[in-house]
Design a protein around this motif. Structure first.
Motif, PDB file in Angstrom:
ATOM      1  N   LEU A 169      18.785   6.431  13.028  1.00 11.93           N
ATOM      2  CA  LEU A 169      17.142   6.367  13.449  1.00 11.93           C
ATOM      3  C   LEU A 169      16.115   7.687  13.348  1.00 11.93           C
ATOM      4  O   LEU A 169      15.386   7.858  13.113  1.00 11.93           O
ATOM      5  N   ALA A 170      17.234   8.942  13.751  1.00 11.68           N
ATOM      6  CA  ALA A 170      16.379   9.630  14.214  1.00 11.68           C
ATOM      7  C   ALA A 170      16.348  10.546  12.441  1.00 11.68           C
ATOM      8  O   ALA A 170      15.075  11.405  12.626  1.00 11.68           O
ATOM      9  N   ARG A 171      16.444  10.378  11.230  1.00 13.92           N
ATOM     10  CA  ARG A 171      16.403  10.930  10.422  1.00 13.92           C
ATOM     11  C   ARG A 171      15.579  10.299   9.143  1.00 13.92           C
ATOM     12  O   ARG A 171      15.054   9.726   9.446  1.00 13.92           O
ATOM     13  N   GLY A 172      14.481  11.884   9.429  1.00 13.63           N
ATOM     14  CA  GLY A 172      13.386  11.708   8.499  1.00 13.63           C
ATOM     15  C   GLY A 172      13.474  10.931   7.167  1.00 13.63           C
ATOM     16  O   GLY A 172      14.825  10.619   6.748  1.00 13.63           O
ATOM     17  N   GLY A 173      12.456  11.030   6.206  1.00 14.23           N
ATOM     18  CA  GLY A 173      12.619  10.373   4.577  1.00 14.23           C
ATOM     19  C   GLY A 173      13.142   9.017   4.958  1.00 14.23           C
ATOM     20  O   GLY A 173      12.377   8.442   6.167  1.00 14.23           O
ATOM     21  N   THR A 174      13.585   8.523   3.322  1.00 16.11           N
ATOM     22  CA  THR A 174      14.060   6.868   3.846  1.00 16.11           C
ATOM     23  C   THR A 174      15.418   7.272   2.794  1.00 16.11           C
ATOM     24  O   THR A 174      15.535   7.778   1.642  1.00 16.11           O
ATOM     25  N   ILE A 175      16.562   6.378   3.266  1.00 20.26           N
ATOM     26  CA  ILE A 175      18.005   6.187   3.244  1.00 20.26           C
ATOM     27  C   ILE A 175      18.111   5.583   1.464  1.00 20.26           C
ATOM     28  O   ILE A 175      18.613   5.500   0.745  1.00 20.26           O
ATOM     29  N   LEU A 176      16.445   4.519   1.442  1.00 21.88           N
ATOM     30  CA  LEU A 176      16.531   3.847   0.250  1.00 21.88           C
ATOM     31  C   LEU A 176      15.618   4.674  -1.243  1.00 21.88           C
ATOM     32  O   LEU A 176      15.368   4.119  -2.309  1.00 21.88           O
ATOM     33  N   GLY A 177      15.294   5.735  -0.717  1.00 21.43           N
ATOM     34  CA  GLY A 177      14.068   6.476  -1.202  1.00 21.43           C
ATOM     35  C   GLY A 177      13.384   5.782  -2.103  1.00 21.43           C
ATOM     36  O   GLY A 177      12.655   4.556  -1.599  1.00 21.43           O
ATOM     37  N   SER A 178      12.017   6.780  -2.385  1.00 19.23           N
ATOM     38  CA  SER A 178      10.263   6.314  -2.774  1.00 19.23           C
ATOM     39  C   SER A 178       9.682   6.486  -3.581  1.00 19.23           C
ATOM     40  O   SER A 178      10.255   7.389  -4.129  1.00 19.23           O
ATOM     41  N   SER A 179       8.761   6.349  -4.138  1.00 19.46           N
ATOM     42  CA  SER A 179       8.238   6.411  -5.188  1.00 19.46           C
ATOM     43  C   SER A 179       6.162   6.329  -5.332  1.00 19.46           C
ATOM     44  O   SER A 179       6.581   5.123  -4.691  1.00 19.46           O
ATOM     45  N   ASN A 180       5.662   7.122  -5.446  1.00 19.19           N
ATOM     46  CA  ASN A 180       3.918   6.885  -5.296  1.00 19.19           C
ATOM     47  C   ASN A 180       3.517   6.463  -6.609  1.00 19.19           C
ATOM     48  O   ASN A 180       3.075   6.526  -6.948  1.00 19.19           O
ATOM     49  N   LYS A 181       4.934   5.932  -7.638  1.00 21.44           N
ATOM     50  CA  LYS A 181       4.247   6.130  -8.726  1.00 21.44           C
ATOM     51  C   LYS A 181       4.993   4.802 -10.011  1.00 21.44           C
ATOM     52  O   LYS A 181       4.831   4.552 -10.469  1.00 21.44           O
ATOM     53  N   GLY A 182       5.689   4.099  -9.026  1.00 19.96           N
ATOM     54  CA  GLY A 182       6.652   2.661  -9.502  1.00 19.96           C
ATOM     55  C   GLY A 182       5.686   1.894  -9.444  1.00 19.96           C
ATOM     56  O   GLY A 182       5.960   0.268  -9.407  1.00 19.96           O
ATOM     57  N   ASP A 183       4.629   1.144  -9.354  1.00 24.10           N
ATOM     58  CA  ASP A 183       3.325   0.237  -8.868  1.00 24.10           C
ATOM     59  C   ASP A 183       3.532  -0.715 -10.756  1.00 24.10           C
ATOM     60  O   ASP A 183       3.177  -0.769 -11.778  1.00 24.10           O
ATOM     61  N   PRO A 184       4.185  -2.502 -10.138  1.00 25.36           N
ATOM     62  CA  PRO A 184       4.964  -2.942 -10.938  1.00 25.36           C
ATOM     63  C   PRO A 184       3.233  -3.385 -12.160  1.00 25.36           C
ATOM     64  O   PRO A 184       3.580  -3.702 -13.097  1.00 25.36           O
ATOM     65  N   PHE A 185       2.434  -3.680 -10.862  1.00 20.29           N
ATOM     66  CA  PHE A 185       0.872  -3.640 -12.285  1.00 20.29           C
ATOM     67  C   PHE A 185       0.550  -2.571 -13.391  1.00 20.29           C
ATOM     68  O   PHE A 185      -0.426  -2.631 -13.002  1.00 20.29           O
ATOM     69  N   HIS A 186       1.379  -1.372 -12.457  1.00 19.57           N
ATOM     70  CA  HIS A 186       0.042  -0.564 -13.332  1.00 19.57           C
ATOM     71  C   HIS A 186       1.443   0.778 -13.116  1.00 19.57           C
ATOM     72  O   HIS A 186       1.488   1.493 -12.691  1.00 19.57           O
TER      73      HIS A 186
END
Ligand code: F6P
Length: 365
Positions: free
Chosen positions: A67-84
């Protein structure tokens, strides 16, 4: 009458830049899911994982204590747009469409729906995936608070808290040394972080993209404060702020991203101009990713938990193509299209701007 099949398997994805509260949403979705008889499948590294087929089962024990942990346990990316989707071809970046791979994995994983937590880029992707037949539910996140159709995004309050605390600390050193300190904050094309953080931290001048400023008015405010015996000033400048007739300061371009523009550097520009034109010693602090990292505020923990639990309710009711939204004090849902119609920018006559002016904060107008 056709019987609607029950939702049994939910994918969850965190897209775009991270922000405090993502884990609280993941927990808010995963914990109640079992009461609905659903299993939750965590897709890794944003939409990259959907295209590349990377995911893992999420159980209660995976979300316990996050609950109190920052970030995301799943990981994220702003370069993974499937259409781009950027590929490297002979040393050059080429953009291709990988949405069929995303659909293939959605089917192979037997998903009945995906809950996608993200900002405006993620909601655009959700809309297109919905059009391809995937059942999508959006949950709005971004420190920038620039998503229309929700009164607030989670993450914003945590960023404002960081700005406010930074200004408190900079106040004491600015006043001891009789300096001007310029604090550059994030927000892209929207001034919400600078506006709310600046008010909370008692900035003397707030510069935001929606109100182009006059250099002369900025210098005037510093001199006026001196006449009142205040030999220091704090300037809170949004990364997208621009002077009248001028442009935003761009740090670079990243063609792998949907919006390739990377903002940054306005703090140095403002500080140099102030020092040159007022003769006052000036320093700059760029808060950068400090605003995105770390633990969410209690407000964001509550909002994220409500958003997550509501998203599961929507899934159970098979309300797809919708985004969870805060309207007043209620959590509602809106069509995803509605959320991406336009950005939510600061209106120059909004109450927060009027209140800031009422207490003497200058916007350089
Ligand atoms: O959208 C959130 C945000 O933090 C913006 O305020 C900022 O301009 C951008 O992301 C920074 O992105 P990156 O993490 O790629 O530097």
């Amino acid at each position: 009458m056709a019987v609607k099949s029950k939702v049994r398997r939910i994918g969850i994805i965190t897209g775009g830049g991270d922000c405090p509260g993502l884990n609280a949403v993941i927990r808010g979705v995963t914990k109640p899911a079992q009461d609905y008889g659903m299993s939750v499948f965590g897709i890794l590294d944003g939409f990259e994982g959907l295209v590349e087929g990377r995911a893992r089962e999420l159980k209660n024990e995976d979300v316990s204590g996050i609950l109190a942990r920052g970030g995301t346990i799943l990981g994220s990316s702003n370069k993974g747009d499937p259409f781009h989707w950027p590929i490297n071809k002979d040393g050059k970046i080429e953009i291709v469409d990988k949405s069929e791979a995303a659909l293939k994995n959605y089917k192979a994983w037997n998903l009945d729906a995906i809950i996608a937590i993200g900002g405006d880029g993620t909601m655009h992707i959700c809309k297109k995936l919905s059009d391809m037949g995937m059942n999508m539910i959006g949950v709005p996140k971004t420190i920038d608070n620039d998503l229309d159709a929700t009164d607030l995004t989670f993450g914003h309050d945590s960023a404002v808290f960081v700005v406010s605390e930074a200004l408190d600390r900079l106040h004491t050193t600015a006043s001891s040394h009789h300096r001007v300190i310029v604090v550059e904050v994030m927000g892209r094309y929207a001034g919400w972080i600078a506006l709310n953080g600046g008010i909370a931290g008692g900035a003397d001048i707030i510069l935001i993209p929606e109100i182009p400023y006059s250099w002369e008015k900025v210098y005037d405010k510093i001199f006026k404060r001196e006449l009142m015996g205040k030999r220091f000033s704090l300037v809170c400048v949004s990364e997208g702020a621009k002077p009248l007739g001028g442009e935003m300061v761009v740090k670079g371009h990243d063609m792998k991203r949907h919006d390739p523009v990377r903002l940054g550097g306005i703090g140095e520009v403002v500080a140099a101009k102030i020092e040159e034109n007022t003769g006052r010693e000036t320093r700059v602090t760029v808060l950068g990713h400090l605003q995105r990292g770390g633990s969410p505020t209690p407000f964001d923990r509550i909002l994220s938990t409500k958003f997550g639990a509501f998203a599961i309710e929507l899934a159970d009711a098979r309300k797809f193509g919708r985004m969870v939204a805060l309207k007043g004090n209620e959590i509602k849902n809106v069509r995803i299209e509605e959320a991406i119609l336009k950005q939510k920018l600061v209106k120059p006559d909004t109450q927060a701007v009027r209140a800031a002016k009422a207490v003497g904060i200058s916007f350089g107008e």
